[in-house]
Enzyme design. Sequence first.
Site, PDB file in Angstrom:
ATOM      1  N   ARG A 261       0.832  -1.206   0.000  1.00  0.00           N
ATOM      2  CA  ARG A 261       0.000   0.000   0.000  1.00  0.00           C
ATOM      3  C   ARG A 261       0.865   1.253   0.000  1.00  0.00           C
ATOM      4  O   ARG A 261       1.855   1.329   0.706  1.00  0.00           O
ATOM      5  CB  ARG A 261      -0.918   0.009   1.233  1.00  0.00           C
ATOM      6  CG  ARG A 261      -1.829  -1.209   1.234  1.00  0.00           C
ATOM      7  CD  ARG A 261      -2.842  -1.194   2.347  1.00  0.00           C
ATOM      8  NE  ARG A 261      -3.620  -2.425   2.295  1.00  0.00           N
ATOM      9  CZ  ARG A 261      -4.569  -2.759   3.164  1.00  0.00           C
ATOM     10  NH1 ARG A 261      -4.847  -1.942   4.168  1.00  0.00           N
ATOM     11  NH2 ARG A 261      -5.225  -3.879   3.026  1.00  0.00           N
ATOM     12  N   ARG A 276       2.113   0.872  10.182  1.00  0.00           N
ATOM     13  CA  ARG A 276       1.695   1.306   8.838  1.00  0.00           C
ATOM     14  C   ARG A 276       2.871   1.206   7.878  1.00  0.00           C
ATOM     15  O   ARG A 276       3.708   2.092   7.804  1.00  0.00           O
ATOM     16  CB  ARG A 276       1.178   2.747   8.907  1.00  0.00           C
ATOM     17  CG  ARG A 276       0.354   3.192   7.730  1.00  0.00           C
ATOM     18  CD  ARG A 276      -0.239   4.560   7.961  1.00  0.00           C
ATOM     19  NE  ARG A 276      -1.191   4.579   9.053  1.00  0.00           N
ATOM     20  CZ  ARG A 276      -2.474   4.230   8.930  1.00  0.00           C
ATOM     21  NH1 ARG A 276      -2.952   3.881   7.756  1.00  0.00           N
ATOM     22  NH2 ARG A 276      -3.281   4.246   9.973  1.00  0.00           N
ATOM     23  N   GLU A 348      -6.631  -1.443  15.237  1.00  0.00           N
ATOM     24  CA  GLU A 348      -7.229  -2.384  14.281  1.00  0.00           C
ATOM     25  C   GLU A 348      -6.217  -3.453  13.859  1.00  0.00           C
ATOM     26  O   GLU A 348      -5.074  -3.153  13.521  1.00  0.00           O
ATOM     27  CB  GLU A 348      -7.695  -1.612  13.043  1.00  0.00           C
ATOM     28  CG  GLU A 348      -8.228  -2.516  11.953  1.00  0.00           C
ATOM     29  CD  GLU A 348      -8.556  -1.740  10.667  1.00  0.00           C
ATOM     30  OE1 GLU A 348      -8.744  -0.520  10.754  1.00  0.00           O
ATOM     31  OE2 GLU A 348      -8.610  -2.379   9.612  1.00  0.00           O
ATOM     32  N   SER A 351     -10.275  -6.614   9.791  1.00  0.00           N
ATOM     33  CA  SER A 351     -11.492  -5.960   9.352  1.00  0.00           C
ATOM     34  C   SER A 351     -12.273  -6.973   8.541  1.00  0.00           C
ATOM     35  O   SER A 351     -11.760  -7.508   7.563  1.00  0.00           O
ATOM     36  CB  SER A 351     -11.134  -4.735   8.504  1.00  0.00           C
ATOM     37  OG  SER A 351     -12.278  -3.974   8.214  1.00  0.00           O
ATOM     38  N   ARG A 390       1.018  -6.634  12.459  1.00  0.00           N
ATOM     39  CA  ARG A 390       0.431  -6.025  13.653  1.00  0.00           C
ATOM     40  C   ARG A 390       0.285  -7.050  14.782  1.00  0.00           C
ATOM     41  O   ARG A 390       0.284  -6.680  15.957  1.00  0.00           O
ATOM     42  CB  ARG A 390      -0.934  -5.390  13.321  1.00  0.00           C
ATOM     43  CG  ARG A 390      -0.768  -4.138  12.455  1.00  0.00           C
ATOM     44  CD  ARG A 390      -2.051  -3.359  12.303  1.00  0.00           C
ATOM     45  NE  ARG A 390      -1.830  -2.176  11.459  1.00  0.00           N
ATOM     46  CZ  ARG A 390      -2.754  -1.267  11.185  1.00  0.00           C
ATOM     47  NH1 ARG A 390      -3.988  -1.406  11.668  1.00  0.00           N
ATOM     48  NH2 ARG A 390      -2.475  -0.230  10.423  1.00  0.00           N
TER      49      ARG A 390
END
Length: 427
Positions: A261, A276, A348, A351, A390
Amino acid sequence: MLDLKAIRERPEWVDARLKTRGGRHDLTAFFALEADQRAMRATTEGLQARRNEISKLIGQMKAKGGDASALLAEMGELGPRLKEHEVALRAKEEAVQEELARLPNLPAEDVPVGPDESGNVVVRSWPEGFSGNATELNHWDIGERLGILDFQVAAETLGARFTFFRGDGARLIRALTSFMLDLHTREHGYEEILPPFLANKESLFGTGQLPKFEEDLFCLRDDPFYLIPTAEVPLTNMVRGQIVDEAVLPLKFTAWTACFRREAGAAGRDTRGLIRQHQFDKVELVWITRPEESMAALESLTLHAEEVLKRLELPYRTVALCTGDLGFASAKTYDLEVWLPGQGRYREISSCSNTLDFQARRMKARLRRVESKAVEPVHTLNGSGIAVGRTLVALLENFVQPDGSVTIPDALRPYMGGQARIEMRGR
RNA sequence: GGAGAGAUGACCGAGCGGUUGAAGGUGCACGCCUGGAAAGCGUGUGUACUCUAACCAGUACCGAGGGUUCGAAUCCCUCUCUCUCCGCCA
């Protein structure tokens, strides 16, 4: 993609649902455009019918050796006119499709209405009665001290948002991945897939990353491919363009992939540590279901993701996203948030979304009913099961010991050759 | 990368430029037959869209996109993919 027929039937309701997401969508203009398109279609098809009729007559006339000059003359006039109509119609159709493809999914009825993440609702947390403790120790400090995360080398060789995992760090990533895949394949009934990490435009359109979110993707320079931002893209697209037999559903796929990303809109956020990154590992869960079972499937899928956290003894909570926080393709989403002592808050880590038939329409993925033989769009769901990087963050921050070592939860030890802790290694 | 062959409906497989949405077969569905089944016989069986209360009707689609033509699954061009052979390669 929304069902054009369905939204035409109750435009006010659709408009109201879309507004709960907070974006601005001029449905009035859209419907005008669409009505215009239908009118153009009617006249164009009328002309086409006449053309076909004349052609047929000419053929018959010639077969009997008659005189077709009058018909040919009419065609000489009709031909160019038809061409104009066809070109105009196609342009209009493309405009309609373009607009339609940019409308996000409608939130499901039971999704809490809210403007942004502040409207999300915690539905459960684990362990019960858990109250988070905060520490001074960030995962990047822990990881660097143990020599398992090397941000320095990454920064020097590539720049920000990359990491070199070293030694037990690399091994932990591999162990977590194997652990998750084994859990989902052996106990949750998923088929393991190892898909390509590149995807084309059609696939990215199908799952909804394109055309709206192109700036979030890494794109190859010389070939028409993008790096996948999530395994959801290849896994869901496995049924793109297909009509699958109802009897084979639900299909349940799990895959480990790296995810890429650009994080274009996230400048300055989470710049330190693993949270991130431009590249990270993730185990993904995807279901292809019959429409009537997709909401129950979302509950199952979410529990499958939660099970990973439970086995790793990581405190988490399950959050129902509100309308304003839903992703583009999703009708209903649960986020799993893991407790990070180093940040003193939940973050988070998964999801899980039900897109209903939204992606299926975009990728023309359909099922054929056993009884009626009728064809209709499938439903597609996806969820992280779970984000590996994560998870490592959570392990480090939750299980760090006073001496700086990190204990490995029991469930993971078999995947670490029985190793019980990560300790300082001289380098 | 070079040479050749091919891409048609759920599947196999035909298809002189004209009435072909597409022969034939398989599969599937329904009916007849049967004590029941098989076989046999008959009928039906694409997707999307427009119009319609519905029936009917119409349009598009034979890998994708252009072109020729009054008319293209059928002719021409480009691209994509698949297969075979050669080269290269983990």
